[in-house]
Design an enzyme around this catalytic site. Structure first.
Site, PDB file in Angstrom:
ATOM      1  N   GLY A  10      -7.981   6.441  55.004  1.00  0.00           N
ATOM      2  CA  GLY A  10      -8.094   6.244  56.499  1.00  0.00           C
ATOM      3  C   GLY A  10      -9.535   6.752  56.777  1.00  0.00           C
ATOM      4  O   GLY A  10     -10.275   7.283  55.933  1.00  0.00           O
ATOM      5  N   PHE A  11      -9.720   6.844  58.018  1.00  0.00           N
ATOM      6  CA  PHE A  11     -10.872   7.113  58.567  1.00  0.00           C
ATOM      7  C   PHE A  11     -11.263   8.410  58.406  1.00  0.00           C
ATOM      8  O   PHE A  11     -12.179   8.950  57.880  1.00  0.00           O
ATOM      9  CB  PHE A  11     -10.958   6.670  60.241  1.00  0.00           C
ATOM     10  CG  PHE A  11     -11.997   7.378  61.101  1.00  0.00           C
ATOM     11  CD1 PHE A  11     -13.080   7.116  60.673  1.00  0.00           C
ATOM     12  CD2 PHE A  11     -11.547   7.837  62.087  1.00  0.00           C
ATOM     13  CE1 PHE A  11     -14.250   7.728  61.695  1.00  0.00           C
ATOM     14  CE2 PHE A  11     -12.378   8.769  63.085  1.00  0.00           C
ATOM     15  CZ  PHE A  11     -13.580   8.508  62.865  1.00  0.00           C
ATOM     16  N   ASP A  31      -2.614   6.786  49.368  1.00  0.00           N
ATOM     17  CA  ASP A  31      -2.337   6.115  50.512  1.00  0.00           C
ATOM     18  C   ASP A  31      -1.806   4.699  50.615  1.00  0.00           C
ATOM     19  O   ASP A  31      -1.938   4.333  49.298  1.00  0.00           O
ATOM     20  CB  ASP A  31      -4.107   5.669  50.854  1.00  0.00           C
ATOM     21  CG  ASP A  31      -4.124   5.246  52.303  1.00  0.00           C
ATOM     22  OD1 ASP A  31      -4.905   6.050  53.116  1.00  0.00           O
ATOM     23  OD2 ASP A  31      -3.604   4.349  52.752  1.00  0.00           O
ATOM     24  N   GLY A  36      -5.198   2.433  56.370  1.00  0.00           N
ATOM     25  CA  GLY A  36      -6.352   2.687  55.711  1.00  0.00           C
ATOM     26  C   GLY A  36      -6.662   1.429  55.030  1.00  0.00           C
ATOM     27  O   GLY A  36      -6.097   0.592  55.108  1.00  0.00           O
ATOM     28  N   ALA A 117      -2.290  17.524  59.835  1.00  0.00           N
ATOM     29  CA  ALA A 117      -2.925  16.848  61.072  1.00  0.00           C
ATOM     30  C   ALA A 117      -2.041  16.470  62.096  1.00  0.00           C
ATOM     31  O   ALA A 117      -1.031  15.985  62.073  1.00  0.00           O
ATOM     32  CB  ALA A 117      -3.628  15.605  60.312  1.00  0.00           C
ATOM     33  N   TYR A 149       5.326   8.947  69.696  1.00  0.00           N
ATOM     34  CA  TYR A 149       4.090   9.225  68.826  1.00  0.00           C
ATOM     35  C   TYR A 149       3.844  10.774  69.167  1.00  0.00           C
ATOM     36  O   TYR A 149       4.010  11.781  68.154  1.00  0.00           O
ATOM     37  CB  TYR A 149       2.848   8.690  68.882  1.00  0.00           C
ATOM     38  CG  TYR A 149       1.885   8.992  68.354  1.00  0.00           C
ATOM     39  CD1 TYR A 149       1.726   9.057  66.761  1.00  0.00           C
ATOM     40  CD2 TYR A 149       0.421   9.452  68.828  1.00  0.00           C
ATOM     41  CE1 TYR A 149       0.585   9.542  66.078  1.00  0.00           C
ATOM     42  CE2 TYR A 149      -0.669   9.738  68.102  1.00  0.00           C
ATOM     43  CZ  TYR A 149      -0.639   9.926  66.669  1.00  0.00           C
ATOM     44  OH  TYR A 149      -1.713  10.118  66.004  1.00  0.00           O
TER      45      TYR A 149
END
Ligand code: UDP
Length: 328
Positions: A10-11, A31, A36, A117, A149
């Protein structure tokens, strides 16, 4: 150090991987390529100390194998992006809650350290800015999918803190505010890559609502630096940290800045929310972090200037679109 990154394609994950390899660490990535992309790590494949596996963070035996081999696990795999969240709420809730449970359970076997995260979304629609880590969260009703979320990530935090206190797993929780930079895709609704693409293509720049809502944008390099400083600081373990910058910009001003930076003559178009998002969406007017805890504990305050951030994103999008930079 051996670092296992879930969501490493991912970023943020790919930037973290690059940084770790650059300083001589070993990196293992897992991943499922849901959001991603292989292109994010293509430049890392084949480098000494780099290993990747395409698979899901819901796969407990696989996750356990990686966690066991790692000195540090950074759990970034999650369903992210407002568009994805509103369109696929089941996927969002299941991915975010289950994967974190799998990672923490694996870490608990041998008390392996984990970074979980999280996101500024957990503050919900609280209007008491700047947001401090210990303040109350204010989520909307369960009938509005956006809050699923926030709630899923808040549950991740509770779970991580519970594993820390009950099972002695060392955890650090990073609440990332709007984090941007090269490689971020606009596919899931993130504003800055979308504005940059629109400006470069000469299309209207779509500002939702009246454009007075504001955000604080942090450079992904700063987010990575903050994360690395946190894990290297014993006092950080067991705590939650806001990670972001404090410079606020309205979406209308951001659109103008992107247009100027790209040298574009795109029209800036206001799009009503009910045309921009499916039903069940609520936007928030302001979102500003209080980053004093991060600064106090690590001595680091992310502050790449907005102009620099926008330049980096515009140049990245220019390259992706196959456009050539025109010398000033
Ligand atoms: N936004 C916008 N135009 C777009 C995409 C987003 O005006 O093409 C707005 C969006 O409504 C929000 C802000 O930009 O007010 C930031 O949106 P993003 O999805 O990037 O992040 P978040 O809402 O999670 O802060």
């Amino acid at each position: 150090m051996n670092v296992f990154i879930t969501g490493g394609c991912g970023f943020i994950g790919s930037h973290l991987a690059e940084r770790l390899l650059g300083r001589g660490d070993r990196v293992m990535i897992l991943d499922d390529l849901s959001t991603g992309a292989m292109e994010n790590i293509a430049h890392l494949v084949g480098r000494p100390g780099f290993e990747y596996r395409i698979g899901t963070a819901l796969d407990a035996p696989l996750v356990s194998e990686f966690v066991d081999r790692a000195d540090l696990t950074v759990h970034l795999a999650a369903a992210v992006g407002v568009r994805l969240i509103v369109e696929r709420p089941v996927h969002t809730i299941e991915t975010n809650v289950r994967a974190t449970e799998v990672v923490l359970a694996a870490a608990a076997k041998k008390q392996r350290p984990v970074v979980v995260a999280s996101t500024s979304e957990v503050y919900g629609k609280s209007a008491s800015v700047p947001f401090r880590e210990e303040q109350d969260l204010q989520l909307g009703p369960t009938s509005h999918s956006r809050w699923a979320y926030a709630c899923s990530k808040a549950l991740d935090e509770w779970l991580a803190l519970a594993y820390a206190s009950e099972k002695k797993v060392p955890v650090v929780i990073t609440r990332f505010f709007n984090t941007v930079g090269p490689r971020q895709t606009g596919r899931y609704g993130m504003v800055l890559p979308n504005f940059a693409q629109q400006a470069l293509r000469g299309e209207p720049i779509t500002v939702f609502g009246n454009g007075q809502q504001s955000r604080c944008f942090g450079h992904v390099n700063d987010a990575v630096e903050a994360l690395l400083r946190l894990v290297a600081t014993p006092a950080a373990w067991g705590q939650v940290f806001n990670v972001g910058t404090t410079t606020e910009v309205s979406m209308l001003d951001l659109a103008r800045l992107v247009r100027d930076t790209a040298g574009s003559s795109s029209e800036i178009r206001l799009v009503p929310y009910d045309e921009a998002y499916p039903p069940g969406f609520e936007d928030m007017m302001r979102r500003v972090p209080d980053v004093s805890r991060l600064e106090r504990v690590t001595g680091f305050k992310p502050e790449t200037p907005l102009a620099q951030i926008v330049r980096d994103v515009v140049e990245d999008q220019r390259a992706r679109l196959g456009l050539v930079t025109v010398p000033a």
